[in-house]
Design an enzyme around this catalytic site. Structure first.
Site, PDB file in Angstrom:
ATOM      1  N   LYS A  12      -0.884  14.589 -10.912  1.00 20.44           N
ATOM      2  CA  LYS A  12       0.149  14.788  -9.889  1.00 20.44           C
ATOM      3  C   LYS A  12      -0.277  15.857  -8.886  1.00 20.44           C
ATOM      4  O   LYS A  12      -0.058  15.702  -7.693  1.00 20.44           O
ATOM      5  CB  LYS A  12       1.482  15.145 -10.551  1.00 20.44           C
ATOM      6  CG  LYS A  12       2.135  13.949 -11.215  1.00 20.44           C
ATOM      7  CD  LYS A  12       3.426  14.322 -11.872  1.00 20.44           C
ATOM      8  CE  LYS A  12       4.070  13.115 -12.521  1.00 20.44           C
ATOM      9  NZ  LYS A  12       5.201  13.472 -13.382  1.00 20.44           N
ATOM     10  N   LYS A  40      -3.206  -3.120  -7.541  1.00 22.47           N
ATOM     11  CA  LYS A  40      -2.055  -2.942  -8.441  1.00 22.47           C
ATOM     12  C   LYS A  40      -0.785  -2.706  -7.606  1.00 22.47           C
ATOM     13  O   LYS A  40      -0.809  -1.929  -6.655  1.00 22.47           O
ATOM     14  CB  LYS A  40      -2.308  -1.715  -9.324  1.00 22.47           C
ATOM     15  CG  LYS A  40      -1.116  -1.311 -10.179  1.00 22.47           C
ATOM     16  CD  LYS A  40      -1.378   0.047 -10.828  1.00 22.47           C
ATOM     17  CE  LYS A  40      -0.324   0.453 -11.812  1.00 22.47           C
ATOM     18  NZ  LYS A  40       0.916   0.954 -11.385  1.00 22.47           N
ATOM     19  N   LYS A  65       4.651   1.594  -5.783  1.00 25.13           N
ATOM     20  CA  LYS A  65       5.380   2.228  -4.670  1.00 25.13           C
ATOM     21  C   LYS A  65       4.431   3.005  -3.772  1.00 25.13           C
ATOM     22  O   LYS A  65       4.529   2.959  -2.569  1.00 25.13           O
ATOM     23  CB  LYS A  65       6.378   3.251  -5.233  1.00 25.13           C
ATOM     24  CG  LYS A  65       7.678   2.721  -5.663  1.00 25.13           C
ATOM     25  CD  LYS A  65       8.651   3.864  -5.943  1.00 25.13           C
ATOM     26  CE  LYS A  65       8.201   4.810  -7.039  1.00 25.13           C
ATOM     27  NZ  LYS A  65       8.316   4.317  -8.406  1.00 25.13           N
TER      28      LYS A  65
HETATM   29  P1  ADP Z   1       4.914   2.982  -9.248  1.00 25.99           P
HETATM   30  O1  ADP Z   1       3.453   2.790  -9.538  1.00 25.99           O
HETATM   31  O2  ADP Z   1       5.461   1.943  -8.341  1.00 25.99           O
HETATM   32  O3  ADP Z   1       5.240   4.409  -8.811  1.00 25.99           O
HETATM   33  P2  ADP Z   1       5.990   3.837 -11.763  1.00 25.99           P
HETATM   34  O4  ADP Z   1       4.814   4.674 -12.044  1.00 25.99           O
HETATM   35  O5  ADP Z   1       7.311   4.490 -11.458  1.00 25.99           O
HETATM   36  O6  ADP Z   1       5.648   2.768 -10.607  1.00 25.99           O
HETATM   37  O7  ADP Z   1       6.148   2.781 -12.933  1.00 25.99           O
HETATM   38  C1  ADP Z   1       7.095   2.808 -13.954  1.00 25.99           C
HETATM   39  C2  ADP Z   1       6.581   1.861 -15.036  1.00 25.99           C
HETATM   40  O8  ADP Z   1       6.493   0.509 -14.494  1.00 25.99           O
HETATM   41  C3  ADP Z   1       5.150   2.207 -15.479  1.00 25.99           C
HETATM   42  O9  ADP Z   1       5.143   3.028 -16.612  1.00 25.99           O
HETATM   43  C4  ADP Z   1       4.553   0.843 -15.809  1.00 25.99           C
HETATM   44  O10 ADP Z   1       4.788   0.553 -17.157  1.00 25.99           O
HETATM   45  C5  ADP Z   1       5.326  -0.146 -14.964  1.00 25.99           C
HETATM   46  N1  ADP Z   1       4.538  -0.632 -13.824  1.00 25.99           N
HETATM   47  C6  ADP Z   1       4.467  -0.097 -12.577  1.00 25.99           C
HETATM   48  N2  ADP Z   1       3.676  -0.828 -11.770  1.00 25.99           N
HETATM   49  C7  ADP Z   1       3.218  -1.873 -12.505  1.00 25.99           C
HETATM   50  C8  ADP Z   1       2.365  -2.994 -12.234  1.00 25.99           C
HETATM   51  N3  ADP Z   1       1.841  -3.184 -11.046  1.00 25.99           N
HETATM   52  N4  ADP Z   1       2.117  -3.857 -13.244  1.00 25.99           N
HETATM   53  C9  ADP Z   1       2.669  -3.671 -14.470  1.00 25.99           C
HETATM   54  N5  ADP Z   1       3.475  -2.640 -14.788  1.00 25.99           N
HETATM   55  C10 ADP Z   1       3.762  -1.741 -13.827  1.00 25.99           C
END
Ligand code: ADP
Ligand code: TRP
Length: 319
Positions: free
Chosen positions: A111, A191, A194
Site C-alpha cells: 500500500k 486483471k 478498480k
Molecule cells: P479491486 O482490485 O477492484 O480493488 P479488491 O482488492 O477490493 O478489488 O477485491 C476484493 C476481493 O475481490 C479480492 O480479495 C478478490 O478475492 C476479489 N477480486 C477482485 N478482483 C478480482 C478479479 N479480477 N478476479 C477475481 N477475483 C477478484
C-alpha cells in the site's frame, strides 16, 4: 463453526469481486451455524478521508450484499464502527503485538508503495483486523490469498494473548482461503480491478454497462474468422454467467467464427439474464432497509462483543 467476514467499503463492486469473493463467501457462509458479516469502515479510514464518500460507500456495500443474497435473518450484518469494542480490543492487543510482526506485513508495504500515506493506522491495520476476528470468537475466516497473512497474524496475536493471560481467553481462528478462482479479466484484458479502471460493474445503469461491454478490447481477427474462445476476453467473461454445457456450445460458435460484435451482444444479454434478479432486488431496497438491517446487526453483534470484552478485561486486570 462461526464464520466472520469483513469487506472494506471502497467503491463500486465489479463482476471480479462477485465471482472472486462475494459468491464463494456466500456459499461458504450458507454452510455455517452462525455467520457475521461486517462493513470494515474503520479500516476504510486508512484510505478514504472524505465523509460523504465514505458514508455513501458504507450504505452502498450493504445494499449490494443484500441484493447479492446475504440473508440478514441468518447472517449478522453490521458496521464495524458501531461496535466500540473493536477499537478497545485493538488497543489491548496492540500492547502485546511485537512491532516486528507488523513490519513483516506485505500488504502494508504494497500500500505504501502504491502511494497510500504510511499512517500509524495503516501500520496497525492488522491489529484492528485481529480485534475484529477475536472479538466474535470466529472459528473460520474466509478470505482471498491477499488477506491470508492478516488472519495468520490474528492467530499469532491470539496465541500470544492466551500464553500471557490464560490459555482459553481467545479463540484461535482458521483462515479459509478461497479456492483458486480464475482471475476475471477486465475490458482491457488485464486483471479486472478498480485501480485499473477496466471494470464491468455489478449494478448501475444498464446503458452504461452495455457501452462498457461493447467496448471490450479485441484482437484484429476478421468478422467471420474462427476465434479461440479461451483467448478471448469476451468469452472468458461470458462463461462466468453460463452452465458448462451452454458455455461449450458458445465456445463452438467462437470456433466457427462468431463476430466480436455479436459475441459482445451475447455477453451483454447473458450478463443481464444472470444479474436480473439481483439488480431488481437492489432497486427495491431502500435506505430504511439498510438502517433496519444494521440496527438489528448492531444489537446482535454488540451482545457477543460485550461478552468477549468482559472476559478480556478480566483476564488483563481491567475487570
Ligand atoms: P479491486 O482490485 O477492484 O480493488 P479488491 O482488492 O477490493 O478489488 O477485491 C476484493 C476481493 O475481490 C479480492 O480479495 C478478490 O478475492 C476479489 N477480486 C477482485 N478482483 C478480482 C478479479 N479480477 N478476479 C477475481 N477475483 C477478484
Ligand atoms: N482487510 C480486509 C480486506 O481488505 C477486510 C477486513 C477487515 C476483514 N477486517 C476483517 C476480513 C476481518 C476478514 C476478517 O479485504
Amino acid at each position: 463453526m462461526r464464520v466472520l467476514s469483513g469487506i472494506q467499503p471502497s467503491g463500486q463492486l465489479h463482476i471480479g469481486n462477485y465471482f472472486g469473493s462475494i459468491k464463494p463467501n456466500l456459499e461458504f457462509t450458507e454452510k455455517s451455524d452462525q455467520s457475521l458479516f461486517f462493513v470494515a469502515d474503520l479500516h476504510a479510514l486508512t484510505t478514504i478521508q472524505d465523509a460523504s464518500v465514505l458514508n455513501k460507500a458504507r450504505e452502498d456495500i450493504v445494499l449490494d450484499y443484500l441484493a447479492c443474497g446475504f440473508d440478514p435473518e441468518k447472517a449478522i450484518i453490521f458496521d464495524q464502527s458501531q461496535i466500540p469494542e473493536h477499537t478497545e480490543l485493538m488497543w489491548i492487543l496492540s500492547c502485546i503485538t511485537p512491532m516486528g510482526l507488523l513490519e513483516r506485513a506485505v500488504s502494508y508495504k504494497d500500500k505504501v508503495q502504491k502511494g497510500i500515506i504510511p499512517s500509524v493506522g495503516l501500520f496497525a491495520y492488522p491489529v484492528l483486523m485481529a480485534a475484529d476476528i477475536l472479538l466474535y470468537d470466529a472459528t473460520h475466516v474466509p478470505v482471498g490469498k491477499d488477506q491470508k497473512q492478516h488472519v495468520e497474524m490474528a492467530r499469532d496475536i491470539a496465541q500470544k494473548f492466551n500464553t500471557i493471560f490464560g490459555k482459553d481467553a481467545l479463540t484461535i481462528p482458521e483462515p479459509v482461503i478461497r479456492e483458486e478462482v480464475a482471475v476475471v479479466p477486465g475490458v482491457d484484458g488485464q486483471k479486472m480491478s478498480k485501480s485499473y479502471g477496466n471494470t464491468i460493474p455489478l449494478f448501475g445503469d444498464e446503458k452504461k454497462i452495455k457501452k462498457i461491454i461493447m467496448g471490450i478490447v479485441t484482437d484484429s481477427a476478421g468478422q467471420n474468422d474462427p476465434k479461440d474462445p479461451e483467448k478471448s476476453t469476451i468469452y472468458i467473461i461470458n462463461k462466468l454467467f453460463l452452465d458448462k454445457k451452454v458455455a461449450e456450445k458458445l465456445a463452438d460458435e467462437y470456433k466457427s467464427g462468431i463476430s466480436y460484435g455479436d459475441a459482445k451482444k451475447r455477453l451483454f444479454e447473458d450478463y443481464m439474464d444472470y444479474m436480473k434478479p439481483m439488480r431488481e432486488t437492489r432497486e427495491k431496497l431502500t435506505t430504511k432497509d439498510v438502517e433496519e438491517v444494521l440496527a438489528s446487526g448492531r444489537e446482535r453483534a454488540g451482545e457477543i462483543a460485550g461478552g468477549t470484552m468482559e472476559r478480556v478485561r478480566k483476564a488483563v486486570g481491567l475487570g
